[in-house]
Write an enzyme that holds these catalytic residues in place. Structure first.
Site, PDB file in Angstrom:
ATOM      1  N   ASP A   7     -20.801   4.658 -19.220  1.00  0.00           N
ATOM      2  CA  ASP A   7     -20.805   3.969 -18.109  1.00  0.00           C
ATOM      3  C   ASP A   7     -19.317   4.290 -17.419  1.00  0.00           C
ATOM      4  O   ASP A   7     -18.304   3.409 -17.924  1.00  0.00           O
ATOM      5  CB  ASP A   7     -21.238   2.657 -18.471  1.00  0.00           C
ATOM      6  CG  ASP A   7     -20.939   1.700 -17.178  1.00  0.00           C
ATOM      7  OD1 ASP A   7     -20.271   2.240 -15.883  1.00  0.00           O
ATOM      8  OD2 ASP A   7     -21.254   0.420 -17.096  1.00  0.00           O
TER       9      ASP A   7
ATOM     10  N   SER B 208     -17.357  13.882  -0.756  1.00  0.00           N
ATOM     11  CA  SER B 208     -18.554  14.124   0.168  1.00  0.00           C
ATOM     12  C   SER B 208     -18.079  14.617   1.461  1.00  0.00           C
ATOM     13  O   SER B 208     -16.897  13.989   1.985  1.00  0.00           O
ATOM     14  CB  SER B 208     -19.290  12.853   0.354  1.00  0.00           C
ATOM     15  OG  SER B 208     -20.254  12.952   1.496  1.00  0.00           O
TER      16      SER B 208
ATOM     17  N   TYR C 258     -20.764   3.980   1.748  1.00  0.00           N
ATOM     18  CA  TYR C 258     -20.785   5.080   0.779  1.00  0.00           C
ATOM     19  C   TYR C 258     -19.665   5.952   1.276  1.00  0.00           C
ATOM     20  O   TYR C 258     -18.763   6.411   0.584  1.00  0.00           O
ATOM     21  CB  TYR C 258     -22.007   5.854   0.653  1.00  0.00           C
ATOM     22  CG  TYR C 258     -22.047   7.106   0.030  1.00  0.00           C
ATOM     23  CD1 TYR C 258     -22.114   7.137  -1.422  1.00  0.00           C
ATOM     24  CD2 TYR C 258     -22.100   8.221   0.697  1.00  0.00           C
ATOM     25  CE1 TYR C 258     -22.113   8.278  -1.992  1.00  0.00           C
ATOM     26  CE2 TYR C 258     -21.861   9.357   0.101  1.00  0.00           C
ATOM     27  CZ  TYR C 258     -21.929   9.559  -1.110  1.00  0.00           C
ATOM     28  OH  TYR C 258     -21.890  10.828  -1.595  1.00  0.00           O
TER      29      TYR C 258
ATOM     30  N   LYS D 268     -16.318   7.499  -0.835  1.00  0.00           N
ATOM     31  CA  LYS D 268     -15.575   8.930  -0.772  1.00  0.00           C
ATOM     32  C   LYS D 268     -14.381   9.422  -0.080  1.00  0.00           C
ATOM     33  O   LYS D 268     -13.727  10.324  -0.705  1.00  0.00           O
ATOM     34  CB  LYS D 268     -16.956   9.834  -0.242  1.00  0.00           C
ATOM     35  CG  LYS D 268     -18.341   9.744  -1.199  1.00  0.00           C
ATOM     36  CD  LYS D 268     -17.828  10.047  -2.689  1.00  0.00           C
ATOM     37  CE  LYS D 268     -19.017  10.084  -3.594  1.00  0.00           C
ATOM     38  NZ  LYS D 268     -18.750  10.457  -4.872  1.00  0.00           N
TER      39      LYS D 268
END
Length: 250
Positions: A59, A139, A152, A156
């Protein structure tokens, strides 16, 4: 192909998608691979496909779990040469104001806290090896955000700042770079869309802004990661490589 013979590579999120192909790509180049993923069964399956590999349930948002991953690499293979921080999760595509707080918190833990933790515990070991390097998976959305994935994309963006800042801190002993993939047809993207298969109209909209006329493949991304970790990229650090088929120039 750059050789990684007798090198040890950790790949997080290696049970599927970019991570699975990246693990295979390093193994094909001669590396010993630590296949790390919260999906223990998936990690074990991928490790069995490789010649020299060990699976470890990890994890990446949990400090003790990350320390155990690093300890496994040292115990099984004697050290760490390359760390690929690939593990990440999306949130469902929606306006930011509609995003549940718990979804945002989980995503930041997996996408950003993980990079901090993995580097914090792996880099001291990596400093003992010449030509070691970290490659983070960010990304293209960090540079060219689109509506619906704001949080999100922000996570990134944080990965890019961590990459550049850590590159400055660790040079010249450890190189730190990142890749910025454009959309790829993986389970990750399907999760963001909330579907098992990307509809044709959604795929067409994705491709419309990519000059190369297609989405990324997992091999496109894995090859770029391998290059940044290789001796051929030995003078590159702090680089955030757009693996986007030209989307960023549109």
């Amino acid at each position: 192909m750059p050789t990684f013979k007798d090198k040890t590579v950790i790949v997080t999120g290696a049970a599927s998608g970019f991570g699975q192909t990246t693990a295979h790509t390093f193994a094909e180049a001669g590396a010993r691979v630590v296949v790390a993923d919260i999906d223990a069964d998936g990690a074990a399956r991928v490790a069995k496909e490789l010649e020299r590999a060990v699976a470890v349930r990890t994890d990446v948002s949990d400090e003790q779990s990350v320390r155990a991953m690093v300890d496994t690499a040292v115990r099984e293979f004697g050290g760490i040469d390359v760390l690929v921080n690939n593990a990440g999760v999306p949130h469902r595509s929606m306006p930011m104001l509609d995003l549940p707080v718990e979804d945002a918190d989980r995503m930041w833990a997996v996408n950003v806290r993980s990079v901090f933790l993995c580097c914090k515990y792996a880099v001291p070991v990596m400093r003992e090896r010449p030509d070691s390097s970290v490659v983070n998976v960010a990304s293209i959305g960090a540079l060219r955000p689109r509506p619906g994935m704001t949080v999100y994309n922000a996570s990134k963006g944080a990965v890019l700042t961590l990459t550049r800042g850590l590159a400055a801190e660790l040079a010249p002993n450890v190189r730190v770079n990142a890749v910025n993939p454009v959309v790829a047809e993986t389970g990750f993207v399907q999760g963001a869309q909330g579907v098992d298969r990307i509809p044709d109209d959604v795929r067409a909209a994705m491709v419309a802004g990519i000059p190369m006329g297609r989405t990324a493949t997992v091999q496109d991304v894995a090859d770029s990661i391998r290059y940044l970790a290789s001796p051929e990229a030995g003078f590159l650090t702090g680089v955030c490589l757009d693996v986007d088929g030209g989307r960023s120039i549109q």
